[in-house]
Design an enzyme around this catalytic site. Structure first.
Site, PDB file in Angstrom:
ATOM      1  N   ARG A 129     -32.508   3.152  -3.980  1.00 31.37           N
ATOM      2  CA  ARG A 129     -31.691   4.029  -4.814  1.00 31.37           C
ATOM      3  C   ARG A 129     -32.126   5.470  -4.571  1.00 31.37           C
ATOM      4  O   ARG A 129     -33.147   5.724  -3.948  1.00 31.37           O
ATOM      5  CB  ARG A 129     -31.821   3.661  -6.295  1.00 31.37           C
ATOM      6  CG  ARG A 129     -33.230   3.325  -6.724  1.00 31.37           C
ATOM      7  CD  ARG A 129     -33.603   3.871  -8.064  1.00 31.37           C
ATOM      8  NE  ARG A 129     -33.458   5.309  -8.140  1.00 31.37           N
ATOM      9  CZ  ARG A 129     -34.348   6.176  -7.681  1.00 31.37           C
ATOM     10  NH1 ARG A 129     -35.430   5.765  -7.047  1.00 31.37           N
ATOM     11  NH2 ARG A 129     -34.159   7.477  -7.806  1.00 31.37           N
ATOM     12  N   GLY A 130     -31.299   6.409  -5.066  1.00 31.02           N
ATOM     13  CA  GLY A 130     -31.479   7.814  -4.751  1.00 31.02           C
ATOM     14  C   GLY A 130     -30.543   8.178  -3.622  1.00 31.02           C
ATOM     15  O   GLY A 130     -30.513   7.502  -2.589  1.00 31.02           O
ATOM     16  N   ALA A 131     -29.753   9.237  -3.828  1.00 29.90           N
ATOM     17  CA  ALA A 131     -28.683   9.547  -2.876  1.00 29.90           C
ATOM     18  C   ALA A 131     -29.160   9.660  -1.426  1.00 29.90           C
ATOM     19  O   ALA A 131     -28.572   9.041  -0.535  1.00 29.90           O
ATOM     20  CB  ALA A 131     -27.958  10.823  -3.315  1.00 29.90           C
TER      21      ALA A 131
ATOM     22  N   ARG B 182     -21.907   2.151  -3.256  1.00 31.79           N
ATOM     23  CA  ARG B 182     -22.156   3.089  -4.353  1.00 31.79           C
ATOM     24  C   ARG B 182     -21.215   4.271  -4.159  1.00 31.79           C
ATOM     25  O   ARG B 182     -21.461   5.142  -3.327  1.00 31.79           O
ATOM     26  CB  ARG B 182     -23.603   3.613  -4.346  1.00 31.79           C
ATOM     27  CG  ARG B 182     -24.695   2.609  -4.613  1.00 31.79           C
ATOM     28  CD  ARG B 182     -24.695   2.015  -6.007  1.00 31.79           C
ATOM     29  NE  ARG B 182     -24.872   3.003  -7.049  1.00 31.79           N
ATOM     30  CZ  ARG B 182     -26.055   3.454  -7.493  1.00 31.79           C
ATOM     31  NH1 ARG B 182     -27.173   3.029  -6.934  1.00 31.79           N
ATOM     32  NH2 ARG B 182     -26.128   4.313  -8.480  1.00 31.79           N
TER      33      ARG B 182
ATOM     34  N   GLN C 202     -35.946   4.540 -14.533  1.00 32.50           N
ATOM     35  CA  GLN C 202     -36.457   5.041 -13.255  1.00 32.50           C
ATOM     36  C   GLN C 202     -37.608   6.019 -13.444  1.00 32.50           C
ATOM     37  O   GLN C 202     -38.523   6.087 -12.622  1.00 32.50           O
ATOM     38  CB  GLN C 202     -35.333   5.717 -12.458  1.00 32.50           C
ATOM     39  CG  GLN C 202     -34.272   4.767 -11.957  1.00 32.50           C
ATOM     40  CD  GLN C 202     -33.055   4.752 -12.861  1.00 32.50           C
ATOM     41  OE1 GLN C 202     -33.182   4.895 -14.082  1.00 32.50           O
ATOM     42  NE2 GLN C 202     -31.872   4.571 -12.283  1.00 32.50           N
TER      43      GLN C 202
ATOM     44  N   ASP D 164     -26.487  13.653  -7.108  1.00 34.12           N
ATOM     45  CA  ASP D 164     -25.801  12.708  -6.237  1.00 34.12           C
ATOM     46  C   ASP D 164     -24.559  13.322  -5.608  1.00 34.12           C
ATOM     47  O   ASP D 164     -24.070  12.819  -4.587  1.00 34.12           O
ATOM     48  CB  ASP D 164     -25.411  11.462  -7.037  1.00 34.12           C
ATOM     49  CG  ASP D 164     -26.617  10.593  -7.318  1.00 34.12           C
ATOM     50  OD1 ASP D 164     -26.819   9.614  -6.589  1.00 34.12           O
ATOM     51  OD2 ASP D 164     -27.372  10.901  -8.259  1.00 34.12           O
TER      52      ASP D 164
ATOM     53  N   ASN E 149     -25.138  13.767 -11.583  1.00 37.73           N
ATOM     54  CA  ASN E 149     -26.497  13.231 -11.479  1.00 37.73           C
ATOM     55  C   ASN E 149     -26.644  12.098 -12.481  1.00 37.73           C
ATOM     56  O   ASN E 149     -25.707  11.769 -13.216  1.00 37.73           O
ATOM     57  CB  ASN E 149     -27.530  14.334 -11.737  1.00 37.73           C
ATOM     58  CG  ASN E 149     -28.927  13.925 -11.307  1.00 37.73           C
ATOM     59  OD1 ASN E 149     -29.130  13.422 -10.204  1.00 37.73           O
ATOM     60  ND2 ASN E 149     -29.900  14.123 -12.177  1.00 37.73           N
ATOM     61  N   LYS E 150     -27.812  11.504 -12.522  1.00 37.52           N
ATOM     62  CA  LYS E 150     -28.084  10.369 -13.396  1.00 37.52           C
ATOM     63  C   LYS E 150     -27.664  10.673 -14.838  1.00 37.52           C
ATOM     64  O   LYS E 150     -27.876  11.784 -15.331  1.00 37.52           O
ATOM     65  CB  LYS E 150     -29.569  10.017 -13.350  1.00 37.52           C
ATOM     66  CG  LYS E 150     -29.982   8.831 -14.191  1.00 37.52           C
ATOM     67  CD  LYS E 150     -29.216   7.580 -13.830  1.00 37.52           C
ATOM     68  CE  LYS E 150     -29.380   7.194 -12.396  1.00 37.52           C
ATOM     69  NZ  LYS E 150     -28.574   6.001 -12.020  1.00 37.52           N
TER      70      LYS E 150
END
EC number: 5.3.1.23
Length: 355
Positions: A57-59, A100, A205, A246, A256-257
């Protein structure tokens, strides 16, 4: 402090993605911090599922993993012709792209892999070209993160405290990180004296990944509940909120998150600065504003259960958006490896990134 004076290796020990020449090894971020294990991907479909399941995970990391997924997809093809390989790889690329939808790095990395094929002459080794391009994407990301770390840290006054959200470090990238890269560089440079991290519900996270990752590098970090952020800001212990992204739109709006938007609102109310740190591959000049971003929603069960056990009464429903959009008016600086956009808007974004 100049570049050479920052001991990058001291603050950069974690690597989430390993290509061993035959398979892709992904550090399973679902089971950290108590279990450190790599999931082995032998096909592009396994990479797509790993992206979808949040193993990786993480762009930036998603984009890197997808690039290696294309390399794996090519292993099963018999053709020696690059043009035919491009056509045959398209279904695998589409499945990777659908894993995603919000993270622009995914589509960006896959487009780079396609462009690498399209640039080949008929007799060229297309498999080697794909592998070289995936390696370039990974290598460039690490270099970009270190450049962003320097640029972002330079904005922070010595002795400052920072708050970060979700995980934006080595686990989310090729290494060093985006927002955590700024924190790493700021700690090394003596600019950052205090680091706070949110839990980042519902996947935690921050609690599972960020504070663990910083501990691997010897950086002290204090964990807070998501709901404690505004109170923390009121105490004066933090001067900056530093987050990743992201997707960054043409006007500077940022996805973003989930939970990032409310941090930006609270930061503005308390007079804190708000920094977004992401590689230029995250900048989407083709999307005018955040209103046009597709916000991914995940299974409501992630809110209704904890570690596989339901903790909410039967019959209760849940809404589980994964991202939110922070309007550019609440952002003080967008930091990329290409430069810094302070007080971002459409004109300032265009000046750095073009139309």
């Amino acid at each position: 402090m100049n570049d050479s004076a920052i001991d990058y290796d001291r603050y950069d020990h974690v690597r989430p993605i390993r290509w061993n020449g035959e398979t892709l090894e992904l550090l399973d971020q679902r089971v950290l911090p108590f279990t450190v294990v790599h999931e082995i991907c032998r096909s592009s479909d396994e990479v797509a599922e790993a992206i979808r399941a949040l193993t990786v995970r993480g762009a930036p990391a998603i984009g890197i993993a997808a690039a290696w997924g294309v390399v794996l997809a090519g292993r099963g093809l018999e053709t020696a012709d690059a043009a035919e390989a491009s056509r045959l790889l398209e279904p695998a690329i589409q499945r990777l792209n659908a894993a995603r939808p919000t993270a622009v790095n995914l589509a960006w990395a896959l487009a780079r892999m396609g462009d690498a094929l399209a640039a080949l002459d008929p007799g060229d080794d297309w498999r080697a070209a794909l592998e070289n391009e995936a390696l370039a994407i990974e290598t460039e990301d690490l270099a970009a993160n270190r450049a962003m770390g320097r640029a972002g840290a330079a904005l922070i006054a010595p002795g400052s405290g920072v708050l970060t959200h979700c995980n934006t470090g080595s686990l989310a990238t090729a290494g060093f990180g985006t927002a955590l890269g700024v924190i790493r560089a700021g700690v090394a440079d003596g600019r950052i004296a205090r680091v706070f991290a949110t839990e980042t519900r519902p996947w935690n996270q921050g609690a599972r990944l960020t504070v663990w990752e910083l501990a691997q590098d010897g950086i002290d970090a204090t964990l807070i509940a998501d709901a404690a952020a505004s109170h923390l800001m009121k105490t004066g212990q933090v001067q900056w909120v530093v987050v990743g992204a992201d997707r960054i739109c043409a006007n500077g709006d940022t996805a973003n998150k989930i939970g990032t938007y409310q941090l930006a609102i609270a930061a503005r109310h308390h007079g804190l600065k708000f920094m977004v740190v992401a590689p230029s591959s995250t900048v989407d000049m083709g999307t005018a504003s955040g209103e046009l971003i597709e916000i991914e929603e995940r299974d409501p069960a992630e809110l209704l259960s904890f570690r596989g056990k339901r903790v909410v009464a039967d019959g209760v429903s849940a809404w589980n958006p994964v991202f939110d959009v922070t309007p550019h008016a609440l952002i003080d600086a967008v930091v990329t490896e290409k430069g810094v956009v302070e007080r971002p808007d459409a004109a300032r974004m265009r000046a750095l990134f073009g139309a």
